[in-house]
Design a protein around this motif. Structure first.
Motif, PDB file in Angstrom:
ATOM      1  N   ILE A 138       0.881  -1.180   0.000  1.00 48.78           N
ATOM      2  CA  ILE A 138       0.000   0.000   0.000  1.00 48.78           C
ATOM      3  C   ILE A 138       0.911   1.220   0.000  1.00 48.78           C
ATOM      4  O   ILE A 138       1.671   1.446   0.952  1.00 48.78           O
ATOM      5  N   PHE A 139       0.860   1.962  -1.075  1.00 46.88           N
ATOM      6  CA  PHE A 139       1.755   3.112  -1.283  1.00 46.88           C
ATOM      7  C   PHE A 139       0.903   4.373  -1.273  1.00 46.88           C
ATOM      8  O   PHE A 139       0.035   4.551  -2.128  1.00 46.88           O
ATOM      9  N   VAL A 140       1.124   5.248  -0.295  1.00 45.94           N
ATOM     10  CA  VAL A 140       0.306   6.470  -0.183  1.00 45.94           C
ATOM     11  C   VAL A 140       1.135   7.653  -0.681  1.00 45.94           C
ATOM     12  O   VAL A 140       2.145   8.007  -0.070  1.00 45.94           O
ATOM     13  N   VAL A 141       0.720   8.231  -1.796  1.00 46.94           N
ATOM     14  CA  VAL A 141       1.485   9.372  -2.334  1.00 46.94           C
ATOM     15  C   VAL A 141       0.562  10.555  -2.603  1.00 46.94           C
ATOM     16  O   VAL A 141      -0.598  10.384  -2.991  1.00 46.94           O
ATOM     17  N   GLY A 142       1.087  11.729  -2.423  1.00 44.37           N
ATOM     18  CA  GLY A 142       0.316  12.931  -2.742  1.00 44.37           C
ATOM     19  C   GLY A 142       0.641  13.405  -4.143  1.00 44.37           C
ATOM     20  O   GLY A 142       1.660  13.015  -4.725  1.00 44.37           O
ATOM     21  N   ASP A 143      -0.229  14.228  -4.697  1.00 44.04           N
ATOM     22  CA  ASP A 143       0.068  14.858  -5.982  1.00 44.04           C
ATOM     23  C   ASP A 143       1.216  15.842  -5.784  1.00 44.04           C
ATOM     24  O   ASP A 143       1.464  16.315  -4.680  1.00 44.04           O
ATOM     25  N   HIS A 144       1.892  16.159  -6.871  1.00 42.64           N
ATOM     26  CA  HIS A 144       2.938  17.180  -6.769  1.00 42.64           C
ATOM     27  C   HIS A 144       2.768  18.219  -7.879  1.00 42.64           C
ATOM     28  O   HIS A 144       1.943  18.045  -8.777  1.00 42.64           O
ATOM     29  N   PHE A 145       3.535  19.267  -7.767  1.00 44.60           N
ATOM     30  CA  PHE A 145       3.409  20.366  -8.732  1.00 44.60           C
ATOM     31  C   PHE A 145       4.537  20.353  -9.746  1.00 44.60           C
ATOM     32  O   PHE A 145       5.691  20.093  -9.405  1.00 44.60           O
ATOM     33  N   LYS A 146       4.172  20.651 -11.008  1.00 46.07           N
ATOM     34  CA  LYS A 146       5.173  20.949 -12.035  1.00 46.07           C
ATOM     35  C   LYS A 146       4.791  22.333 -12.508  1.00 46.07           C
ATOM     36  O   LYS A 146       3.780  22.486 -13.202  1.00 46.07           O
ATOM     37  N   GLY A 147       5.487  23.353 -12.062  1.00 49.02           N
ATOM     38  CA  GLY A 147       5.041  24.730 -12.295  1.00 49.02           C
ATOM     39  C   GLY A 147       3.713  24.888 -11.596  1.00 49.02           C
ATOM     40  O   GLY A 147       3.598  24.584 -10.410  1.00 49.02           O
ATOM     41  N   LYS A 148       2.676  25.295 -12.374  1.00 52.69           N
ATOM     42  CA  LYS A 148       1.354  25.430 -11.744  1.00 52.69           C
ATOM     43  C   LYS A 148       0.481  24.199 -11.980  1.00 52.69           C
ATOM     44  O   LYS A 148      -0.675  24.145 -11.566  1.00 52.69           O
ATOM     45  N   LEU A 149       1.033  23.196 -12.672  1.00 50.42           N
ATOM     46  CA  LEU A 149       0.261  21.998 -12.987  1.00 50.42           C
ATOM     47  C   LEU A 149       0.318  21.007 -11.835  1.00 50.42           C
ATOM     48  O   LEU A 149       1.381  20.792 -11.246  1.00 50.42           O
ATOM     49  N   ILE A 150      -0.833  20.401 -11.505  1.00 50.24           N
ATOM     50  CA  ILE A 150      -0.813  19.342 -10.485  1.00 50.24           C
ATOM     51  C   ILE A 150      -0.609  18.005 -11.189  1.00 50.24           C
ATOM     52  O   ILE A 150      -1.328  17.674 -12.133  1.00 50.24           O
ATOM     53  N   ILE A 151       0.382  17.242 -10.741  1.00 50.24           N
ATOM     54  CA  ILE A 151       0.674  15.953 -11.368  1.00 50.24           C
ATOM     55  C   ILE A 151       0.288  14.832 -10.407  1.00 50.24           C
ATOM     56  O   ILE A 151       0.594  14.888  -9.218  1.00 50.24           O
ATOM     57  N   ASN A 152      -0.381  13.808 -10.967  1.00 44.10           N
ATOM     58  CA  ASN A 152      -0.789  12.656 -10.171  1.00 44.10           C
ATOM     59  C   ASN A 152       0.406  11.687 -10.033  1.00 44.10           C
ATOM     60  O   ASN A 152       0.728  10.942 -10.958  1.00 44.10           O
ATOM     61  N   THR A 153       1.043  11.721  -8.878  1.00 49.56           N
ATOM     62  CA  THR A 153       2.247  10.906  -8.644  1.00 49.56           C
ATOM     63  C   THR A 153       1.932   9.412  -8.785  1.00 49.56           C
ATOM     64  O   THR A 153       2.747   8.641  -9.306  1.00 49.56           O
ATOM     65  N   ALA A 154       0.747   8.993  -8.315  1.00 49.51           N
ATOM     66  CA  ALA A 154       0.387   7.570  -8.354  1.00 49.51           C
ATOM     67  C   ALA A 154       0.330   7.065  -9.797  1.00 49.51           C
ATOM     68  O   ALA A 154       0.756   5.946 -10.092  1.00 49.51           O
ATOM     69  N   GLU A 155      -0.176   7.908 -10.699  1.00 47.21           N
ATOM     70  CA  GLU A 155      -0.235   7.492 -12.116  1.00 47.21           C
ATOM     71  C   GLU A 155       1.176   7.350 -12.679  1.00 47.21           C
ATOM     72  O   GLU A 155       1.450   6.457 -13.463  1.00 47.21           O
ATOM     73  N   GLU A 156       2.054   8.236 -12.247  1.00 47.69           N
ATOM     74  CA  GLU A 156       3.448   8.152 -12.721  1.00 47.69           C
ATOM     75  C   GLU A 156       4.133   6.888 -12.203  1.00 47.69           C
ATOM     76  O   GLU A 156       4.964   6.311 -12.877  1.00 47.69           O
TER      77      GLU A 156
END
Ligand SMILES: C[S@@+](CC[C@H](N)C(=O)[O-])C[C@H]1O[C@@H](n2cnc3c(N)ncnc32)[C@H](O)[C@@H]1O
Length: 379
Positions: free
Chosen positions: A317-335
């Motif tokens: 079970i891996f709990v990750v938050g989204d992160h920012f690339k500039g002003k874009l929110i990136i879904n870390t889990a999808e990455e």
């Protein structure tokens, strides 16, 4: 006949991933008393940590994924919320982290077998020799937080408790070395992040022993509950000190990109614990996985390690938050999903838990931010 029995046992060994995913999707830790920061054993409240997860969140993940007697590993355990809750729930707990302050607090939670009255008389009998302490090698910025006699008492006692391997008392002392209450030892400053004290605050003398005794009493308020064995490793998650195929489940909230800085945020308690040299801090920052450009590469090494130590069929079970690339929110889990898939894991789903706006670290965009709970098993 015997073979059939063993096979049945193997089948029943692990919970159904779909059921686990559905249970997590209920987000039960957000309801009623479970939603309160104060939920859970007093042992969780020894000290603060940036990026700490709520004990009730840890509780439900552990409950859905595992059963009593299972071994649970958190390779990024911080101040030990997941291993501590796992040990309270009768699981065999293993934690791992590279931050010395986090390890100090995790070890304090593990060292819980002593009687309150023995701890109090132990503190009373410490012979604090402040004349042995030379403050000239303590950086100016650290000295600014304290009355100099109090600081000498703290530094002597930290060193003494380290030598004596009194992990619980050491954790309590490092905890009260920063904060705004009369029971804390610094000039008034925030309990979590060490914002500078007011420059005109001369800093009254704050005697260590009565404050440490009070802290121990507060933490023992409801006495320590029974806990299963808990092991804490001070080590890099990319080279775990854990045997192959020995762990039933992994539950963890790893760092996600450079959203939090675990060294700068805890610089005062790290300094009190002994890490005040700038080069040492730089080297720790370098070793922590918090660099934007190498994040996926570093986490892939950890995922390979997780795959090595996890039993086939075990949950990750891996709990990750989204992160920012500039002003874009990136879904870390999808990455991270393809990284898990190419390293021998099956993905059963990602549960999205909306982060309330005031909990969001950066608020540079109107888009919603989520914590993502990845439910995976090892093939
Ligand atoms: C989100 S925090 C975990 C917080 C934890 N769940 C708690 O409740 O306290 C991520 C942790 O990963 C640790 N970390 C970062 N890089 C690491 C590495 N290479 N090896 C081990 N731990 C690392 C950080 O020190 C930090 O404590």
């Amino acid at each position: 006949m015997q073979l059939q029995f063993d096979t049945l046992n193997e089948i029943n060994k692990y919970k159904n991933p779909l059921t686990v995913y559905k249970n997590i999707s209920k987000l039960e830790w957000k309801n009623g008393d479970y939603g309160k920061q104060s939920w859970g054993s007093h042992i969780h409240k020894i000290a603060p940590y940036v990026g700490r997860i709520k004990p009730s969140f840890a509780h439900f993940l552990i409950k859905y994924v595992s059963k009593k007697g299972d071994t649970i590993l958190d390779p990024f355990c911080g101040i030990g919320t997941i291993p501590t809750e796992a040990a309270l729930m009768g699981r065999i707990a293993i934690g791992n982290d590279l931050n010395p302050y986090a390890i100090c607090i995790s070890n304090a939670k593990k060292d819980n077998k002593k009687k309150l009255k023995d701890l109090i008389s132990y503190i009373e009998n410490i012979d604090i020799k402040t004349d042995e302490i030379d403050l000239s090698n303590i950086p100016e910025w650290v000295r600014e937080y304290y009355n100099q006699d109090t600081l000498k008492e703290i530094l002597y006692t930290v060193d003494f408790l380290k030598r004596e391997k009194e992990d619980f008392l050491l954790g309590c002392l490092v905890a009260i070395s920063q904060g705004h209450r009369p029971g804390h030892l610094s000039k008034p400053c925030a309990w979590t992040l060490p914002y500078k004290p007011r420059p005109d605050d001369m800093g009254e003398y704050r005697e260590l022993k009565p404050r440490l005794i009070d802290k121990v009493k507060r933490t023992y308020k409801f006495s320590f509950e029974k806990m299963s064995p808990m092991t804490i490793h001070f080590n890099d998650a990319r080279k775990l000190l854990v045997d192959d195929n020995s762990v039933d489940h992994i539950i963890t909230s790893p760092p996600y990109y450079n959203t939090l800085d675990y060294v700068t945020s805890h610089r005062l308690r790290l300094a009190i614990f002994g890490m005040h040299d700038e080069d040492e801090k730089k080297s720790l920052k370098n070793d922590l996985i918090q660099h934007f450009n190498s994040y996926i590469k570093d986490i892939e090494i950890v995922i390979k390690e997780i795959s090595r130590v996890l039993k086939p069929g075990g949950f990750c079970i891996f709990v990750v938050g989204d992160h920012f690339k500039g002003k874009l929110i990136i879904n870390t889990a999808e990455e991270l999903t393809p990284v898990f898939l190419r390293n021998g894991f099956t993905m059963h789903g990602i549960v999205n838990d909306k982060i309330p706006p005031n909990k969001s670290v950066q608020k540079t965009t109107k888009n919603e931010k989520f914590e993502r709970i990845m439910v995976l098993t090892k093939n």
